[in-house]
Design a protein around this motif. Sequence first.
Motif, PDB file in Angstrom:
ATOM      1  N   THR A 140      -6.269   5.982   3.491  1.00 51.28           N
ATOM      2  CA  THR A 140      -5.762   5.468   2.856  1.00 51.28           C
ATOM      3  C   THR A 140      -7.757   5.135   2.981  1.00 51.28           C
TER       4      THR A 140
ATOM      5  N   LEU B 232       1.195  -1.295   0.071  1.00 55.19           N
ATOM      6  CA  LEU B 232       0.077  -0.123  -0.258  1.00 55.19           C
ATOM      7  C   LEU B 232       0.755   1.329   0.113  1.00 55.19           C
TER       8      LEU B 232
ATOM      9  N   TRP C 146      -2.620   0.666  -4.383  1.00 58.22           N
ATOM     10  CA  TRP C 146      -1.283  -1.088  -4.267  1.00 58.22           C
ATOM     11  C   TRP C 146      -0.557  -0.865  -5.345  1.00 58.22           C
TER      12      TRP C 146
END
Length: 311
Positions: free
Chosen positions: A213, A175, A261
């Motif tokens: 996120t 991530l 990602w």
Amino acid sequence: MIEKFNNVYIWVLFVILMVNISQRKLKDTYYKTKAIIYIALLSLLTYLGVIIIDIKELSGYFIIVPIALSIVIGFIFRDKVWPFRLRCRKCKKRLPFEYVIGHDDCLCQDCHDEAHPEEKAERERIEAEKLRKSNPELLQASFMEAEKIDDINWDLWEPTDRCVITFTQKDDKILFIEKKRGLGEGYFNAPGGHIELEETASEAAIRETKEETGLDIKDPVLMGTIYFQFKHKDIRELGYVFTSNGAEGELKECDEARPFWISKDKIPYENMWEDDILWLPGMLEGKKFEAYFLLDDRSLIDHKVIWKSEE
């Protein structure tokens, strides 16, 4: 005459004692310290001669004999008995008292520093460190002028900010975020940010990942500690690097970051802080570390990375 000599001898011993005590306060005076001992021995030799004259009941004028004998011996061994100079042997500048009785090279401070620049540098370093210890703000400000990692006393270094950065892995992907504002704007990195008051680093890692996120992570593992010192800026960051496995939720962009990602083999080091490539590959292999980085804006000046497995 003998009684007068006794009075003089007492004062000679007193002067020798005072000079010897003064020499004990000075470093590197071995040569001149020995000279004082030789002078004391010659004065003792003279005094023994006076005692013999007194025992033999000779004329007081015979006192000249032991005095002359001591003078002759002192002249023969003058390099050992009298190394004292009133003026610098190089520039001829008058020397202060402590330089006359000490400082075996018979040089003034300027000439000594010229001959021994390494001693001057060490003395200035010690004096500067004493000054900085007495003034913590000045000490921390001085780190902004460091040219290399070893110029910084990390035992005295204090961060202006403590932060976290968390690398979350899922299905062979990591991530990442694109920083949209603040320090590192435009760079790619893992989610992270400041540690709030009364918040642990681990709690900050979970919170910052969620805020930047939209994803929830659990049980982050501390892998490394990074010390960032910025040149010409009052920025000293202490960073804690975490990893976590798996995440829940949906990616959400925020004002500070755009999350995404990316595969491990496609990490965009070319658009990251210069220091990342020095520790991130090893950390992703499971190695714990401690790192020190000196930066000038976004340019890396010097670094040191210590892998815990190497200790």
